[in-house]
Design a protein around this motif. Structure first.
Motif, mmCIF file in Angstrom:
data_model
loop_
_atom_site.group_PDB
_atom_site.id
_atom_site.type_symbol
_atom_site.label_atom_id
_atom_site.label_comp_id
_atom_site.label_asym_id
_atom_site.label_seq_id
_atom_site.Cartn_x
_atom_site.Cartn_y
_atom_site.Cartn_z
ATOM 1 N N PHE A 111 0.976 -1.125 0.109
ATOM 2 C CA PHE A 111 0.117 0.117 0.052
ATOM 3 C C PHE A 111 0.925 1.218 -0.104
ATOM 4 C CE2 PHE A 111 -2.194 -3.342 2.143
ATOM 5 C CZ PHE A 111 -3.440 -3.578 1.509
ATOM 6 N N LEU A 112 0.777 2.013 -0.976
ATOM 7 C CA LEU A 112 1.572 3.149 -0.965
ATOM 8 C C LEU A 112 0.791 4.661 -1.125
ATOM 9 C CD1 LEU A 112 3.677 2.069 -4.106
ATOM 10 C CD2 LEU A 112 4.183 2.025 -1.678
ATOM 11 N N SER A 113 1.114 5.619 -0.691
ATOM 12 C CA SER A 113 0.447 6.976 -0.799
ATOM 13 C C SER A 113 1.773 7.956 -1.126
ATOM 14 C CB SER A 113 -0.123 7.544 0.389
ATOM 15 O OG SER A 113 -1.070 6.697 0.689
ATOM 16 N N GLY A 114 1.205 8.953 -2.316
ATOM 17 C CA GLY A 114 2.069 9.894 -2.744
ATOM 18 C C GLY A 114 1.516 10.637 -3.619
ATOM 19 N N VAL A 115 2.544 11.542 -4.279
ATOM 20 C CA VAL A 115 1.926 12.359 -5.320
ATOM 21 C C VAL A 115 2.566 12.220 -6.685
ATOM 22 C CG1 VAL A 115 1.367 14.265 -3.554
ATOM 23 C CG2 VAL A 115 3.839 13.909 -4.292
ATOM 24 N N SER A 116 1.950 12.617 -7.706
ATOM 25 C CA SER A 116 2.657 12.384 -9.328
ATOM 26 C C SER A 116 3.809 13.616 -9.327
ATOM 27 C CB SER A 116 1.461 12.679 -10.078
ATOM 28 O OG SER A 116 1.912 12.815 -11.506
ATOM 29 N N LYS A 117 4.757 12.696 -9.979
ATOM 30 C CA LYS A 117 6.117 13.560 -10.144
ATOM 31 C C LYS A 117 5.986 13.799 -11.870
ATOM 32 C CE LYS A 117 10.055 12.423 -8.503
ATOM 33 N NZ LYS A 117 10.950 11.667 -7.721
ATOM 34 N N LYS A 118 5.738 12.517 -12.217
ATOM 35 C CA LYS A 118 6.079 12.658 -13.811
ATOM 36 C C LYS A 118 4.631 11.915 -14.622
ATOM 37 C CE LYS A 118 9.052 10.104 -16.735
ATOM 38 N NZ LYS A 118 10.178 9.462 -17.318
ATOM 39 N N TYR A 119 4.441 12.451 -15.535
ATOM 40 C CA TYR A 119 3.152 11.769 -16.406
ATOM 41 C C TYR A 119 3.989 11.406 -17.755
ATOM 42 C CZ TYR A 119 -1.068 10.587 -18.826
ATOM 43 O OH TYR A 119 -2.195 10.187 -19.740
ATOM 44 N N ASP A 120 4.246 10.241 -18.498
ATOM 45 C CA ASP A 120 5.042 10.389 -19.510
ATOM 46 C C ASP A 120 4.105 9.656 -20.422
ATOM 47 O OD1 ASP A 120 6.274 9.679 -22.086
ATOM 48 O OD2 ASP A 120 8.168 9.191 -20.956
ATOM 49 N N MET A 121 3.231 10.151 -21.448
ATOM 50 C CA MET A 121 2.298 9.460 -22.234
ATOM 51 C C MET A 121 3.028 8.585 -23.274
ATOM 52 S SD MET A 121 -0.597 12.406 -22.848
ATOM 53 C CE MET A 121 0.460 13.747 -23.341
ATOM 54 N N GLY A 122 3.979 8.815 -23.333
ATOM 55 C CA GLY A 122 4.751 7.751 -24.264
ATOM 56 C C GLY A 122 4.856 8.375 -25.827
ATOM 57 N N LYS A 123 5.357 7.387 -26.694
ATOM 58 C CA LYS A 123 5.369 7.778 -27.851
ATOM 59 C C LYS A 123 4.376 7.255 -28.928
ATOM 60 C CE LYS A 123 8.568 3.991 -29.344
ATOM 61 N NZ LYS A 123 9.248 3.141 -28.433
ATOM 62 N N ILE A 124 4.138 8.048 -30.194
ATOM 63 C CA ILE A 124 3.309 7.258 -31.031
ATOM 64 C C ILE A 124 4.252 6.851 -32.424
ATOM 65 C CG2 ILE A 124 1.256 7.909 -32.604
ATOM 66 C CD1 ILE A 124 0.550 10.123 -30.248
ATOM 67 N N PHE A 136 5.963 8.676 -9.090
ATOM 68 C CA PHE A 136 5.255 9.146 -8.024
ATOM 69 C C PHE A 136 6.338 9.227 -6.926
ATOM 70 C CE2 PHE A 136 2.330 6.539 -10.526
ATOM 71 C CZ PHE A 136 1.232 7.663 -10.758
ATOM 72 N N GLU A 137 6.123 10.205 -5.971
ATOM 73 C CA GLU A 137 6.913 10.353 -4.923
ATOM 74 C C GLU A 137 6.201 9.761 -3.732
ATOM 75 O OE1 GLU A 137 10.026 11.060 -2.138
ATOM 76 O OE2 GLU A 137 9.954 11.266 -4.297
ATOM 77 N N ILE A 138 6.878 8.907 -2.927
ATOM 78 C CA ILE A 138 6.061 7.988 -1.961
ATOM 79 C C ILE A 138 6.326 8.523 -0.617
ATOM 80 C CG2 ILE A 138 5.689 5.813 -1.115
ATOM 81 C CD1 ILE A 138 4.585 6.388 -4.077
ATOM 82 N N TYR A 139 5.326 8.793 0.174
ATOM 83 C CA TYR A 139 5.738 8.956 1.666
ATOM 84 C C TYR A 139 5.223 8.082 2.517
ATOM 85 C CZ TYR A 139 1.494 11.684 0.409
ATOM 86 O OH TYR A 139 0.269 12.023 0.105
#
Length: 176
Positions: A111-124, A136-139
């Motif tokens: 079980f993790l809780s954190g905040v989004s650091k990066k969202y990389d949609m990827g390549k097409i 995600f940064e986990i605390y």
């Protein structure tokens, strides 16, 4: 004779949505669980031969959780939002019991809780997966193996518990 843990058979990932309800994220290619690294300081001087990169008691570095995906979809967009995101990861590994010459399974939960650091949609690219990822940064981290809590890290509440031993209890007491 020991039991030998072999490999992951299957896993399931859930993440909290905007309403804080857990939603199945069923299209990830793999997950990278957080690494627990202690903050250190180099100690040198009289009485020490050379240097020692000594961990600071109870101080942990950044813990990052990564979700890698084949293709971007609406499930990944909800994980890009600001604010706390909770995760539940369940995976099953096969275990070889050498004393009974038998293969069984072992359940792991994190079980993790954190905040989004990066969202990389990827390549097409034609005829290719997107290979995107989210970090995600986990605390908060809690790990359970076959129903027994083996690890709990709660950075905001000064908790670092391993197999029932709370290593930060003395620190919390000293800060009162």
């Amino acid at each position: 004779m020991p039991k030998i843990t072999n490999k992951t058979i299957q896993y399931k990932l859930k993440a909290s949505n905007q309403a804080n309800a857990m939603v199945l994220i069923d299209d990830s290619s793999d997950l990278q669980l957080p690494s627990i690294e202690k903050l250190t300081d180099t100690v040198k001087g009289s009485g020490i031969m050379g240097e020692i990169d000594l961990p600071s008691f109870g101080q942990l570095g950044s813990m990052t959780f990564a979700v890698n995906n084949r293709a971007d979809n609406a499930q990944y967009a909800i994980m890009s939002r600001p604010g706390e995101i909770k995760f539940e990861i369940i995976w099953v590994v096969d275990v070889f019991d050498s004393s009974q010459v038998k293969v069984g399974i072992q359940q792991h939960k994190v079980f993790l809780s954190g905040v989004s650091k990066k969202y990389d949609m990827g390549k097409i690219d034609v005829n290719s997966g997107a290979d995107g990822s989210s970090e995600f940064e986990i605390y908060y981290l809690r790990k359970i193996v076959d129903g027994k809590e083996v690890l709990l890290i709660d950075k905001f509440n000064f908790k670092y518990v391993v197999n029932g031993t709370d290593y930060m209890n003395d620190l919390r007491t000293a800060l009162q």
